[in-house]
Structure formats: structure tokens, C-alpha cells
Enzyme design. Structure first.
Site, PDB file in Angstrom:
ATOM      1  N   TRP A   1       0.825  -1.302  -0.115  1.00  0.00           N
ATOM      2  CA  TRP A   1      -0.075  -0.011   0.056  1.00  0.00           C
ATOM      3  C   TRP A   1       0.977   1.317  -0.139  1.00  0.00           C
ATOM      4  CZ3 TRP A   1      -1.022   4.454   2.867  1.00  0.00           C
ATOM      5  CH2 TRP A   1      -2.255   4.879   2.603  1.00  0.00           C
TER       6      TRP A   1
ATOM      7  N   ASN B   1       6.852  -2.796   6.304  1.00  0.00           N
ATOM      8  CA  ASN B   1       5.464  -2.219   6.456  1.00  0.00           C
ATOM      9  C   ASN B   1       5.772  -0.861   7.574  1.00  0.00           C
ATOM     10  OD1 ASN B   1       2.655  -1.405   7.010  1.00  0.00           O
ATOM     11  ND2 ASN B   1       2.672  -3.364   8.365  1.00  0.00           N
ATOM     12  N   GLY B   2       5.305   0.296   7.109  1.00  0.00           N
ATOM     13  CA  GLY B   2       5.472   1.151   7.880  1.00  0.00           C
ATOM     14  C   GLY B   2       5.977   2.453   7.164  1.00  0.00           C
TER      15      GLY B   2
ATOM     16  N   LYS C   1     -19.878   3.437   3.742  1.00  0.00           N
ATOM     17  CA  LYS C   1     -19.682   2.039   3.049  1.00  0.00           C
ATOM     18  C   LYS C   1     -19.884   2.437   1.391  1.00  0.00           C
ATOM     19  CE  LYS C   1     -18.743  -0.555   5.705  1.00  0.00           C
ATOM     20  NZ  LYS C   1     -17.984   0.371   6.341  1.00  0.00           N
TER      21      LYS C   1
ATOM     22  N   GLU D   1     -16.699   3.987   0.236  1.00  0.00           N
ATOM     23  CA  GLU D   1     -15.706   3.291   0.186  1.00  0.00           C
ATOM     24  C   GLU D   1     -15.409   2.270  -0.953  1.00  0.00           C
ATOM     25  OE1 GLU D   1     -14.237   1.686   4.466  1.00  0.00           O
ATOM     26  OE2 GLU D   1     -16.392   1.300   4.246  1.00  0.00           O
TER      27      GLU D   1
ATOM     28  N   LYS E   1      -6.933  -2.599   4.524  1.00  0.00           N
ATOM     29  CA  LYS E   1      -7.612  -3.170   5.619  1.00  0.00           C
ATOM     30  C   LYS E   1      -7.228  -2.572   6.984  1.00  0.00           C
ATOM     31  CE  LYS E   1     -10.869  -5.631   7.462  1.00  0.00           C
ATOM     32  NZ  LYS E   1     -12.501  -5.156   7.268  1.00  0.00           N
TER      33      LYS E   1
END
Length: 612
Positions: free
Chosen positions: A74, A100-101, A489, A492, A607
Site C-alpha cells: 500500500w 511495512n511502515g 460504506k 468506500e 484493511k
């Protein structure tokens, strides 16, 4: 939010990495890549797009490696493309890293390294990170694990990393701070991942790494130290996760599966906790600090996104039943505005993943001020579950779809149980009211099953409004947060602009938007605000707005005014959000599918938000 996976052992690593990346793809899907040790040569394969694109890239290749790492991205630093995809080489291409980060001081490090003659192939902070480790290793003549340890004392930010070395092919180095990492234990093999989903197929024994821990892993050993090189105990946990729970089970999408799982997931939340026939409600996870919660002068709820909407419902419940003032804070704002928190104040942190970076930071701030922090999380062993004083698991099972559905209703269930327990102990509701609510709560799974029967009708309505450019969602009281959640929702997963408002606030601005092209969704179930929301519907109809109303079963008044109605079973208004949200979840799902959107992996979202 990225997904990381690694393996060291005797099995071919490539299939393990690919399968693991597919299970972690809900964490990010801008690009994917692997690093493999093939005949003691470190080889990288990476590609923009989903894991399937990486598979196409490598479909003619044959791999024998038994050590490797993989990553699904991501994007934070650097746009999504091939060169910014992970893994990243060090300058000499003898090290590779997945990350990740975010490294916040990467700019200063990059300038320093460039002055030493290092060049960079990507725009990422991660390449700077591995080059920094390479430089420390060479300059100070250190082993790889010592170079990693020194580097981690100098970087600022969050990370979960795994490093593989061409010079030390029988070893993986892993470390974490502020981003999740779990290590699976096998016989002569170890697995590494962002969460347990890639691991459960191979072992049910795992170690959850803590912040500022470094793991040195060979196929036969696992050693953990901290950044000061002090050995750490590796506490082994048993996974309570079934492989079938992370598969689609015949549904077209995970989101649809998870919507229809809600009767079971809500029942699982209550299992062993409620026995309405005997008037029993037991929450063992909040036993030690229950008196502090009962006697609280104020409760602060911190959360993000859908969890924040659950917190808003909880505000209504706690204030109504427990008579305790409640503040609901965005975790991302809470930590930066010097909040008034006193010794002994109660903070409830809500997070599906238990890894939300802003919520973790809010918890640390609250604890530093002496607050007692309760966690409401779904993922067992997650960071929030470990750093809070007490709390309650949702037991909703894994939620793979990026747009949260069953976690939302599970959060509402757990928060309602906590409020009922407190209200009963405080005596702020009568015994008869307490028993009535217990019975109604215990029957919610059946009512959700009934609400799900509206699926065909919702699908017909969706077909009529799939091309709308805007939606307005309106509700009052307990159903106002449901309006917010319904709008979120739709935004998204369908990319249609939607806003949620308290119905009475429509006259203070949004009413200017209403015309014959504006669909307006009213959550208009029969409750204490019913007469008022009927008036709001009439206001919209007088301006030619198209009204879609969620109504209580048997309502005869609103169907005469609304263009479309969707019935849900009668429920106590404090518990109605558990039922009234169901048609809104289905509406967003069907509209998104009809628009050709990727329902489970909507663009730009992930997520688990593990970076600020």
C-alpha cells in the site's frame, strides 16, 4: 498497511510466498514482489498491481529456493510502480528488505547517504532504510544483525521489516515497531507474516513480536533480542483460527460472505457471555477494572473509521443506560490536541485489527496521563489487545473485505454488553429493563437473519440508483451513526459521493442539494424520534427527492410517502443499529458490484491502517 511474508526451511519457498501474499492482499495491492535466494544468489521479482501480476511475471520461471521474503504494497512513499515495489535491494544488491511502515527521518538519512556516494533506484523510504543498514554494516564492520540493531536506534518512525542476505543465506532478520509481525513455528522451518492468515495452513504455534524486538531466524533456531541486544523470551501462543474462515466459501466476494456471516458472528460475540433466561451477563475480560468502569465520571472512546461510528452508537448507549458522560474522539486527532485526561479516567479503544496506528498512539497518550484503557478488538494477540489494561475480544472471526461489516456489528454487540453490565451494576436501569434488553440482545442474530432476507429487494433498488452521483443518508438518535456508516460504506466501495447527517440537520444546509436526482436514504425505524423523521421525509419529498427508507416491519405510514422501503424486524431502539445497518451494507455492496468496482479491495484503501 502493507503485507509482509517470509519463510526459511526446507520447502520450496515461492508457492508459500505467493499464497501468503494473496491472503495478505487486503492490506495493500498497489504492487507485489518477492526476494529469493536461488543458488546463493539474491534475486528480486516485483510488479505493479496485484499478486496476480507478479504471478504472470514469473509464470515461466522455475524456483528451487527454500529461503525468501514477499511483500504486497500500500503506497506511502513513492507512487505505485515497478521500481517502488518491494522488496528493495541494498546498494551492493547483497541485501533485500520488505517493510511495512514509514521511516519519518528518511529524508535526512538519504541526504547523508547520497553525500557518501550512494545512489537510489526508487523513491521509497524503504530503500533508504536498507542502504543505511548496508552503510552501517560496512563502516562499522558489523554482522548483519548488529547492523540492523544499530540502524533501528537511529531511525524514526514505524516498521515491520524482514531482511535476507546473500552473504548469510541461512538467516532471516526481522524486527518491528508500531507495525504487526507474527512468527510461525514449524519443524525445521519458520514463517513470518503481518498476521496469522498466511501461517495457519502450516502451524498453529506462533510468537507475536513486541515493539523494538529483533528476531534472528534460521531454519533450526529463533533468537529474539531488543535494540540493546538484551535477549527476550519468545512466548509461544496457540492460534485459534481455522483455514476455512479465511476462504470465500462459495460467495462471490469476501464482503458478501461477511455480511451474511453476521447472524453467526454476533452469536459468537455473545457465546458464553449471555444467558438471558437466567439474567446472566459475564465479561471476564473487564473483571479486574470493572469497579473503575462502573464509577467512571467520564468515558472517552477513541477509534477511526467504522470503529468510530460504533463508538458513536456506544455514546448513546452508555449515556442513556449508564448515565456516564461519553466523548467519542477520532484517534488521529486525540493524540495531537492535548486532551483533558485525568488519573483514573476510562478510555475505550475500538479497532477491528488491533493494529491501527493512530489508535495505538492514542492509547499510549491516555496511559501516560494515568487513564485506564479498555480495548475492543477482533484480532487475538494484536498490539492493542496487549497494551491495554483490559478489554473484550469480538470473536467475529477474520474479516478480509476491506470495508468493515461484521466487525461493526460485533463491536456494537460487545459495547452494548459492556454498557448493560455497567448499567445493571450501577442500578441506572431497572431489573426488568435489564432483563428485557438481555432477551432482545440474545435474539439479535435471528433478527439480522430476517433483515438479510431483504437482499433481493435491495438488489432491485440498487439497480435503479447505481449511476447516481451523490447520496444523502439521514437518521436520528441511535440511527444517526448508522447513517454515517451507510454513507461511508457506499463511498468506500462504489466511489459514489455520500454524506451522512442527523436528519434534523438537513434543514441547515444539505437540503439545498435535494432535487429529483438526489437519492436520500432514511433510517426511519419506529422509535422515540419516529414522528420527527416522518416530517423530515415529507420535507424531502416536497422537494422531489427520491426516498429510500429503512422501516420497522409492519410500518404503514412511511411506505405511503417513500419511493422505496426496506423492512427490518422490530427491535429496541438501543439495539436497532445492529439490524438497521444490514440493508445499508447490502445496498453499498450491490451498487458497487453493478458499477464494476473491486468490492473486496477498493482503490487506495487497505484493511489495517498501520501508518499515520
Amino acid at each position: 498497511m502493507c503485507g509482509i511474508v517470509g519463510y526459511i526451511g526446507n520447502k520450496p519457498v515461492f508457492p508459500i510466498l505467493i499464497k501468503g501474499l494473496k491472503r495478505l492482499e487486503y492490506r495493500g495491492y498497489d504492487s507485489a514482489g518477492v526476494a529469493l535466494l536461488e543458488s546463493d544468489q539474491l534475486e528480486l521479482y516485483k510488479k505493479k498491481g496485484k499478486v496476480s501480476e507478479l504471478e504472470k511475471l514469473t509464470e515461466t520461471s522455475s524456483f528451487s529456493a527454500t529461503v525468501g521474503i514477499g511483500h504486497t504494497r500500500w503506497a506511502t512513499h513513492g507512487e505505485p510502480n515497478d521500481r517502488n515495489a518491494h522488496p528493495h535491494y541494498s546498494s551492493d544488491q547483497k541485501l533485500a528488505i520488505i517493510h511495512n511502515g514509514i521511516i519519518e527521518n528518511y529524508g535526512a538519512l538519504k541526504t547523508e547517504l547520497a553525500e557518501k556516494g550512494y545512489e537510489f533506484r526508487s523513491d521509497t523510504d524503504t530503500e533508504v532504510f536498507i542502504t543505511f543498514i548496508e552503510d552501517i554494516k560496512k563502516t562499522l564492520d558489523l554482522s548483519l544483525e548488529d547492523a540492523v540493531r544499530v540502524a533501528l536506534t537511529k531511525v524514526v518512525g514505524a516498521y515491520a521489516i524482514v531482511i535476507v542476505s546473500q552473504d548469510e543465506p541461512g538467516k532471516l532478520i526481522a524486527a518491528r515497531k508500531g507495525s504487526p509481525m507474527v512468527i510461525g513455528l514449524g519443524k525445521g522451518e519458520y514463517y513470518i507474516a503481518s498476521d496469522a492468515s498466511p501461517i495457519v495452513e502450516y502451524t498453529n504455534e506462533v510468537v507475536y513480536m513486541e515493539d523494538e524486538q529483533i528476531a534472528i531466524i534460521t531454519k533450526d533456531s529463533l533468537d529474539i533480542v531488543d535494540t540493546k541486544d538484551v535477549p527476550q523470551k519468545a512466548e509461544i501462543h496457540k492460534l485459534d483460527l481455522k483455514l476455512e474462515s479465511i476462504e470465500k466459501g462459495g460467495y462471490e466476494h469476501f464482503m458478501l460472505k461477511e455480511i451474511f456471516e453476521q447472524p453467526r458472528s454476533i452469536a459468537d460475540c455473545m457465546r458464553g457471555r449471555i444467558n438471558a433466561s437466567e439474567g446472566l451477563l459475564t465479561l471476564g475480560g473487564i473483571r479486574n477494572y470493572s469497579e473503575a468502569l462502573i464509577n467512571a465520571e467520564k468515558i472517552v472512546i477513541v477509534a477511526c473509521g467504522t470503529s468510530w461510528h460504533a463508538g458513536l452508537v456506544a455514546e448513546y448507549i452508555f449515556e442513556d443506560m449508564c448515565r456516564i458522560p461519553v466523548e467519542v474522539e477520532y484517534a488521529s486527532e486525540f493524540r495531537y490536541r492535548n486532551p483533558v485526561i485525568r488519573e483514573g479516567d476510562i478510555v475505550i479503544a475500538i479497532s477491528q485489527s488491533g493494529e491501527t496506528a493512530d489508535t495505538l498512539a492514542a492509547i499510549e497518550l491516555a496511559k501516560s496521563k494515568g487513564a485506564i484503557v479498555f480495548g475492543v478488538v477482533n484480532t487475538v494477540g494484536s498490539s492493542i489487545s496487549r497494551i491495554t489494561h483490559e478489554g473484550a475480544y469480538l470473536h467475529a472471526g477474520p474479516e478480509i473485505g476491506v470495508a468493515s461489516t461484521k466487525a461493526f456489528t460485533a463491536q456494537l454487540t460487545v459495547l452494548a454488553m459492556i454498557a448493560l453490565r455497567v448499567a445493571s451494576r450501577k442500578g441506572t436501569i431497572s431489573e426488568s429493563k435489564y432483563l428485557e434488553l438481555l432477551v432482545d440482545l440474545e435474539n439479535i442474530p435471528n433478527k439480522v437473519s430476517e433483515a438479510l432476507k431483504s437482499d433481493d429487494k435491495v438488489k432491485e433498488i440498487s439497480a435503479l440508483f447505481k449511476d447516481a452521483r451523490n447520496f444523502l443518508y439521514l437518521g436520528r438518535g441511535y440511527n444517526f451513526p448508522v447513517a454515517l456508516e451507510g454513507a461511508l460504506k457506499l463511498k468506500e466501495i462504489s466511489y459514489i459521493h455520500a454524506e451522512g447527517y442527523p436528519a434534523a440537520e438537513m434543514k441547515h444546509g444539505p437540503i439545498a442539494l435535494i432535487d429529483e436526482n438526489m437519492p436520500v436514504v432514511f433510517i426511519a425505524t419506529r422509535d422515540s424520534s419516529y414522528d420527527k423523521i416522518v416530517s423530515n421525509i415529507q420535507e424531502v419529498k416536497s422537494r422531489k427527492g427520491k426516498v429510500i427508507a429503512i422501516v420497522t416491519e409492519g410500518d404503514v405510514l412511511i411506505p405511503k410517502m417513500a419511493d422505496f422501503t426496506i423492512e427490518v424486524p422490530a427491535t429496541h431502539e438501543a439495539l436497532m443499529p445492529l439490524v438497521s445497518v444490514i440493508p445499508l451494507q447490502l445496498l453499498s455492496y450491490h451498487i458497487a458490484v453493478m458499477r464494476g468496482a473491486n468490492v473486496d479491495q477498493p482503490r487506495n484503501l487497505a484493511k489495517s491502517v498501520t501508518v499515520e
